[in-house]
Write a protein that holds these residues in place. Structure first.
Motif, PDB file in Angstrom:
ATOM      1  N   PHE A  41     117.007  40.737 103.504  1.00 39.61           N
ATOM      2  CA  PHE A  41     115.651  40.484 103.996  1.00 39.61           C
ATOM      3  C   PHE A  41     114.962  39.605 102.964  1.00 39.61           C
ATOM      4  N   LEU A  43     111.189  38.396 102.108  1.00 41.82           N
ATOM      5  CA  LEU A  43     109.782  38.623 102.399  1.00 41.82           C
ATOM      6  C   LEU A  43     108.971  37.541 101.713  1.00 41.82           C
ATOM      7  N   ARG A  73     113.304  34.883 117.072  1.00 39.41           N
ATOM      8  CA  ARG A  73     112.029  34.539 116.441  1.00 39.41           C
ATOM      9  C   ARG A  73     110.957  35.400 117.095  1.00 39.41           C
ATOM     10  N   GLU A  74     110.131  36.049 116.292  1.00 37.87           N
ATOM     11  CA  GLU A  74     109.053  36.904 116.814  1.00 37.87           C
ATOM     12  C   GLU A  74     107.766  36.631 116.053  1.00 37.87           C
ATOM     13  N   TRP A  81     102.629  38.019 111.265  1.00 32.39           N
ATOM     14  CA  TRP A  81     103.921  38.487 110.764  1.00 32.39           C
ATOM     15  C   TRP A  81     104.971  37.791 111.622  1.00 32.39           C
ATOM     16  N   LEU A  83     108.878  36.969 112.196  1.00 28.96           N
ATOM     17  CA  LEU A  83     110.225  37.402 111.867  1.00 28.96           C
ATOM     18  C   LEU A  83     111.188  36.326 112.364  1.00 28.96           C
ATOM     19  N   ASP A  85     115.287  35.671 112.536  1.00 27.39           N
ATOM     20  CA  ASP A  85     116.590  36.300 112.390  1.00 27.39           C
ATOM     21  C   ASP A  85     117.667  35.217 112.392  1.00 27.39           C
ATOM     22  N   VAL A  90     117.432  37.896 107.426  1.00 27.11           N
ATOM     23  CA  VAL A  90     116.242  38.083 108.255  1.00 27.11           C
ATOM     24  C   VAL A  90     115.039  37.792 107.369  1.00 27.11           C
ATOM     25  N   HIS A  92     110.928  37.626 106.843  1.00 28.81           N
ATOM     26  CA  HIS A  92     109.639  38.164 107.264  1.00 28.81           C
ATOM     27  C   HIS A  92     108.562  37.371 106.530  1.00 28.81           C
ATOM     28  N   ARG A  99     101.082  42.121 105.032  1.00 29.27           N
ATOM     29  CA  ARG A  99     102.138  42.481 104.076  1.00 29.27           C
ATOM     30  C   ARG A  99     101.766  43.765 103.345  1.00 29.27           C
TER      31      ARG A  99
END
Length: 125
Positions: A41, A43, A73-74, A81, A83, A85, A90, A92, A99
């Protein structure tokens, strides 16, 4: 279990892209132990919605240019936020308020933090 070499390679590209667009508080977590679907991940924090969207877009563009496909993709419409992938990685990208609120570092505190090699900015101490 540890993250794959490929995941660490794409992490380096993504971290540089985030840094180039002003991403702050970059943290990479090796989640390969508890998660079977991802190794790392990343961040990152943006100062506002526009910055969050710019950081996410730059990461996606740079990884796509190197042949790494975006699987999912979100959150792009809101810019709070996002996201991204990429399979082993991944990403964020958070607005700073989100956050702090969601605190993914706390949720994944047992996962090792991976070092990131970023350029030193002028004026940084």
């Amino acid at each position: 279990m540890t993250s794959s070499l490929r995941a660490r390679e794409i992490l380096a590209i993504a971290a540089l892209a985030a840094d180039d667009k002003g991403g702050e508080e970059l943290v990479a977590l090796d989640v390969s132990g508890p998660l079977p679907l991802a190794d790392i991940f990343l961040l990152a924090t943006g100062r506002n919605e526009r910055n969050v969207m710019a950081i996410a877009a730059e990461i996606e563009d740079k990884l796509n240019e190197t042949g790494v496909k975006t699987l999912r993709r979100e959150g792009r419409a809101e810019g709070r936020w996002i996201l991204l992938d990429f399979g082993d990685l991944v990403v964020h990208v958070f607005h700073e308020e989100d956050r702090m609120y969601y605190g993914l570092e706390r949720l994944w505190k047992d996962c090792p933090v991976l070092p990131l090699e970023l350029p030193v900015r002028e004026g940084a101490e």
